[in-house]
Design a protein around this motif. Structure first.
Motif, PDB file in Angstrom:
ATOM      1  N   PHE A 167       0.844  -1.199   0.000  1.00 35.18           N
ATOM      2  CA  PHE A 167       0.000   0.000   0.000  1.00 35.18           C
ATOM      3  C   PHE A 167       0.876   1.244   0.000  1.00 35.18           C
ATOM      4  O   PHE A 167       1.800   1.367   0.809  1.00 35.18           O
ATOM      5  CB  PHE A 167      -0.895  -0.008   1.243  1.00 35.18           C
ATOM      6  N   ASP A 168       0.573   2.184  -0.900  1.00 36.51           N
ATOM      7  CA  ASP A 168       1.353   3.422  -0.966  1.00 36.51           C
ATOM      8  C   ASP A 168       0.551   4.451  -1.742  1.00 36.51           C
ATOM      9  O   ASP A 168      -0.375   4.104  -2.486  1.00 36.51           O
ATOM     10  CB  ASP A 168       2.703   3.167  -1.656  1.00 36.51           C
ATOM     11  N   GLN A 169       0.900   5.719  -1.581  1.00 38.60           N
ATOM     12  CA  GLN A 169       0.240   6.778  -2.347  1.00 38.60           C
ATOM     13  C   GLN A 169       0.926   7.028  -3.684  1.00 38.60           C
ATOM     14  O   GLN A 169       0.385   7.733  -4.537  1.00 38.60           O
ATOM     15  CB  GLN A 169       0.203   8.077  -1.533  1.00 38.60           C
ATOM     16  N   ASN A 170       2.099   6.443  -3.886  1.00 38.89           N
ATOM     17  CA  ASN A 170       2.873   6.649  -5.111  1.00 38.89           C
ATOM     18  C   ASN A 170       2.543   5.549  -6.122  1.00 38.89           C
ATOM     19  O   ASN A 170       3.031   4.428  -6.022  1.00 38.89           O
ATOM     20  CB  ASN A 170       4.366   6.655  -4.782  1.00 38.89           C
ATOM     21  N   ALA A 171       1.705   5.873  -7.096  1.00 40.16           N
ATOM     22  CA  ALA A 171       1.259   4.879  -8.065  1.00 40.16           C
ATOM     23  C   ALA A 171       2.402   4.366  -8.927  1.00 40.16           C
ATOM     24  O   ALA A 171       2.425   3.185  -9.299  1.00 40.16           O
ATOM     25  CB  ALA A 171       0.154   5.471  -8.951  1.00 40.16           C
ATOM     26  N   ASP A 172       3.359   5.237  -9.249  1.00 44.22           N
ATOM     27  CA  ASP A 172       4.474   4.818 -10.103  1.00 44.22           C
ATOM     28  C   ASP A 172       5.322   3.751  -9.409  1.00 44.22           C
ATOM     29  O   ASP A 172       5.709   2.754 -10.030  1.00 44.22           O
ATOM     30  CB  ASP A 172       5.338   6.020 -10.486  1.00 44.22           C
ATOM     31  N   GLU A 173       5.619   3.966  -8.133  1.00 41.42           N
ATOM     32  CA  GLU A 173       6.402   2.966  -7.408  1.00 41.42           C
ATOM     33  C   GLU A 173       5.624   1.663  -7.277  1.00 41.42           C
ATOM     34  O   GLU A 173       6.196   0.573  -7.374  1.00 41.42           O
ATOM     35  CB  GLU A 173       6.802   3.499  -6.028  1.00 41.42           C
TER      36      GLU A 173
END
Length: 250
Positions: A41-47
């Motif tokens: 889970f993360d807010q950075n879609a690219d990562e």
């Protein structure tokens, strides 16, 4: 390079675990290898796109048990899109120091873990982090940078206030503290400085080879200058038969 002690965590086949603020996925990959049902889970879609590709490669190369699953979810740690008591475990590594409203993030962490479940949280340790802040404003005063320096006791108190119980703490990555002090001293973006480049090469060699000398040295130095502090917690049992009942405790 893992910050959490996975042997202590004990996550394995069948456990549903979320890695909040997973970044490039280092802890998510280890969970997947151990057979867990992993949510990165993360807010950075690219990562997360890169993490998803790696999950696929790991499965294709049969590096994970067939029963394991892995997914990536983009979202906000202040409003996790999961039901109450949904996960057997929660990992939060080097994320809370970036979050202005850390109380809300901690409340969400406590909400989504089941009674009897395990939580592990790591943040930069007060002393090494204070040195970095003293040496360089650029180190922390930037968009998405560190907004606070935690004392371990204060963080533990916040996690306890959210309904979790501390079971263990330790420090990690002592050899990385001087590297960041060097970068702050010469300029955090000055990766070509000879001292920075040389120390970085040593760290890469250490991570690849894991020689006994540096492993022992780091264990000795961790209590003194460990770059990170890790706090392990458990959500108290609230009764029999609730969400997650029957899954193993860790």
């Amino acid at each position: 390079m893992l910050t959490m002690d996975f042997d202590r965590l004990g996550f394995g086949a069948g456990d549903r675990v979320i890695d909040i603020g997973c970044g490039q996925g280092r802890h998510s990959y280890e969970l997947y290898r151990r057979g867990a049902h992993v949510t990165a889970f993360d807010q950075n879609a690219d990562e997360l796109d890169e993490v998803k590709v790696m999950f696929g490669a790991m499965a294709e190369e049969k590096q994970v048990p067939e029963s394991a699953t892995a997914e990536t979810v983009v979202g906000d740690a202040l409003s996790l899109p999961f039901p109450d008591e949904w996960f057997d475990g929660v990992i939060v590594s080097e994320m809370l120091e970036h979050v202005p409203d850390d109380a809300s993030a901690i409340a969400e962490i406590a909400r989504v873990v089941r009674p009897g479940g395990t939580v592990a949280v790591s943040v930069p340790r007060w002393l090494p982090e204070r040195v970095c802040w003293s040496l360089s404003d650029e180190y922390h005063a930037n968009e998405g940078g560190h907004v606070r320096i935690y004392r371990a006791s204060d963080l533990a108190a916040s996690l306890t206030a959210a309904g979790l119980e501390v079971t263990h703490t330790h420090h990690a990555h002592a050899l990385h503290a001087p590297y960041w002090w060097l970068k702050c001293a010469v300029g955090v973006r000055n990766d070509d400085h000879p001292l920075v480049r040389g120390y970085h090469s040593m760290l890469v060699w250490d991570m690849m080879k894991a020689p006994r000398t540096t492993r022992v040295l780091e264990q000795v130095l961790n209590p003194v200058i460990g770059k990170s502090v890790v706090i392990y917690l458990r959500k108290p049992q609230t009764g029999i038969g609730g969400p997650g009942a029957g899954r193993g405790a860790h």
